[in-house]
Design a protein around this motif. Structure first.
Motif, PDB file in Angstrom:
ATOM      1  N   LEU A   5     -18.032 -16.989 -40.821  1.00  8.53           N
ATOM      2  CA  LEU A   5     -17.772 -15.590 -40.470  1.00  8.53           C
ATOM      3  C   LEU A   5     -17.993 -15.432 -38.981  1.00  8.53           C
ATOM      4  CD1 LEU A   5     -17.396 -12.522 -40.795  1.00  8.53           C
ATOM      5  CD2 LEU A   5     -19.817 -12.401 -41.476  1.00  8.53           C
ATOM      6  N   ILE A   6     -16.999 -14.888 -38.305  1.00  9.50           N
ATOM      7  CA  ILE A   6     -17.097 -14.613 -36.879  1.00  9.50           C
ATOM      8  C   ILE A   6     -16.909 -13.119 -36.684  1.00  9.50           C
ATOM      9  CG2 ILE A   6     -16.201 -15.130 -34.578  1.00  9.50           C
ATOM     10  CD1 ILE A   6     -14.946 -17.671 -35.772  1.00  9.50           C
ATOM     11  N   THR A   7     -17.904 -12.447 -36.153  1.00 11.75           N
ATOM     12  CA  THR A   7     -17.765 -11.012 -35.918  1.00 11.75           C
ATOM     13  C   THR A   7     -16.980 -10.790 -34.618  1.00 11.75           C
ATOM     14  OG1 THR A   7     -19.882 -10.855 -34.711  1.00 11.75           O
ATOM     15  CG2 THR A   7     -19.931 -10.516 -37.110  1.00 11.75           C
ATOM     16  N   GLY A   8     -16.267  -9.681 -34.553  1.00 13.57           N
ATOM     17  CA  GLY A   8     -15.460  -9.385 -33.369  1.00 13.57           C
ATOM     18  C   GLY A   8     -14.438 -10.464 -33.098  1.00 13.57           C
ATOM     19  N   PHE A  27     -12.899 -22.332 -43.922  1.00 12.14           N
ATOM     20  CA  PHE A  27     -12.297 -21.059 -44.301  1.00 12.14           C
ATOM     21  C   PHE A  27     -12.983 -20.015 -43.437  1.00 12.14           C
ATOM     22  CE2 PHE A  27     -11.691 -17.069 -46.390  1.00 12.14           C
ATOM     23  CZ  PHE A  27     -10.407 -17.159 -46.899  1.00 12.14           C
ATOM     24  N   VAL A  28     -12.207 -19.297 -42.643  1.00  9.62           N
ATOM     25  CA  VAL A  28     -12.771 -18.404 -41.631  1.00  9.62           C
ATOM     26  C   VAL A  28     -12.496 -16.944 -41.952  1.00  9.62           C
ATOM     27  CG1 VAL A  28     -12.844 -17.833 -39.182  1.00  9.62           C
ATOM     28  CG2 VAL A  28     -12.434 -20.208 -39.891  1.00  9.62           C
ATOM     29  N   TYR A  29     -13.561 -16.178 -42.003  1.00  6.34           N
ATOM     30  CA  TYR A  29     -13.439 -14.723 -42.098  1.00  6.34           C
ATOM     31  C   TYR A  29     -13.403 -14.158 -40.683  1.00  6.34           C
ATOM     32  CZ  TYR A  29     -14.425 -14.754 -47.102  1.00  6.34           C
ATOM     33  OH  TYR A  29     -14.362 -14.955 -48.465  1.00  6.34           O
ATOM     34  N   ALA A  55      -9.000 -11.645 -42.990  1.00  2.00           N
ATOM     35  CA  ALA A  55      -9.633 -10.566 -42.239  1.00  2.00           C
ATOM     36  C   ALA A  55     -10.705  -9.914 -43.099  1.00  2.00           C
ATOM     37  CB  ALA A  55      -8.592  -9.530 -41.823  1.00  2.00           C
ATOM     38  N   LEU A  56     -11.820  -9.588 -42.474  1.00  2.00           N
ATOM     39  CA  LEU A  56     -12.940  -8.963 -43.179  1.00  2.00           C
ATOM     40  C   LEU A  56     -13.444  -7.783 -42.364  1.00  2.00           C
ATOM     41  CD1 LEU A  56     -14.960  -9.188 -45.605  1.00  2.00           C
ATOM     42  CD2 LEU A  56     -16.432 -10.493 -44.053  1.00  2.00           C
ATOM     43  N   GLN A  57     -13.375  -6.601 -42.939  1.00  4.60           N
ATOM     44  CA  GLN A  57     -13.846  -5.414 -42.227  1.00  4.60           C
ATOM     45  C   GLN A  57     -15.366  -5.444 -42.136  1.00  4.60           C
ATOM     46  OE1 GLN A  57     -15.661  -2.370 -42.856  1.00  4.60           O
ATOM     47  NE2 GLN A  57     -15.148  -1.699 -40.800  1.00  4.60           N
ATOM     48  N   ILE A  58     -15.875  -5.413 -40.919  1.00  2.61           N
ATOM     49  CA  ILE A  58     -17.317  -5.349 -40.703  1.00  2.61           C
ATOM     50  C   ILE A  58     -17.596  -4.696 -39.356  1.00  2.61           C
ATOM     51  CG2 ILE A  58     -17.350  -7.743 -39.842  1.00  2.61           C
ATOM     52  CD1 ILE A  58     -20.256  -7.909 -40.929  1.00  2.61           C
TER      53      ILE A  58
END
Length: 245
Positions: A5-8, A27-29, A55-58
């Motif tokens: 998971l990578i934010t921004g 597998f990348v979010y 894509a992951l909403q965070i």
């Protein structure tokens, strides 16, 4: 398959880091505040032949958003191998220690410091389920107290009451977290991609976004035998790119 998971991550360094990790078989979010922008980023990467992305909403300043993202990853993957805390803001400039509004400083800290803590605490249970979890906190050389005390440092005059101090706080948190996790296979480091030309700084940096993303990715894919509790900088002229705190 390992999961990250990578934010921004819908643009700039986060986006290119996602490209690299997906290319390495992860597998990348792609974490993003605006899901539509995240989906656009995913489609762009898929058009380049990469398929293991979503894509992951965070929103790192919204606890409910963080919890929803954590639950989604847990339900779909059961674990998380890599967390790259990349989301950050600079705040308006200049940032005088004498006059910059405290409310504006809090806004920067909410994303750059408190947001990282909330995301990390939420996802730690999933990282602990991985064979060897990795936490890469994307920081800045402007967070180094040692360098900011050295008049010969090229960026010595670039003092910021909000941005730089938020990264110093992030570095301090990284040290504490790495110490607490020292007897686990989770590696925790602060990674400075260097002064990179992105829309974050109106494309003024001398480094290319692809190269800086590769620097971040290098420390995102380390194993349980990798370094922990360190501060690495793309700008550092030292052995192993270690940067003084």
């Amino acid at each position: 398959m390992k999961t990250a998971l990578i934010t921004g991550a819908n643009k700039s360094i986060g986006f290119e880091t996602a490209r690299i990790l997906a290319g390495h078989g992860y597998f990348v979010y792609i974490g993003c505040r605006d899901l539509a922008k995240g989906q656009q980023a995913v489609e762009q990467l898929k058009a380049d032949g990469l398929t293991t992305l979503e894509a992951l909403q965070i929103d790192v300043t919204d606890k409910a958003s963080i919890e929803a993202a954590q639950q989604y990853v847990e339900q779909n993957n059961g674990k998380l191998d890599v967390l790259v805390n990349n989301a950050g803001i600079s705040g308006s400039l200049p940032q005088s220690a004498e006059t910059f509004e405290v409310s504006a400083i809090r806004e920067v800290y909410d994303t750059n410091f408190f947001g990282v803590i909330e995301v990390t605490q939420a996802f730690l249970p999933l990282l602990k389920k991985a064979e060897a979890g990795v936490i890469a906190n994307v920081t800045s050389g402007l967070g180094s107290l040692t360098l900011h005390s050295d008049p010969s440092w090229p960026y010595y005059p670039y003092k910021t009451a909000a941005y730089g101090t938020s990264k110093s706080a992030l570095n301090a948190y990284t040290i504490v977290l790495a110490y607490e996790l020292r007897d686990t296979p989770i590696r925790v480091n602060a990674i400075d991609p260097g002064y990179t030309a992105t829309d974050f700084n109106n494309h003024q940096g001398p480094l290319k976004v692809e190269d800086s993303a590769a620097f971040v990715a290098k420390y995102a894919v380390i194993g349980a035998d990798g370094p922990t509790g360190k501060f690495f900088s793309h700008d550092a002229q030292t052995e192993n790119n270690e940067c003084p705190w």
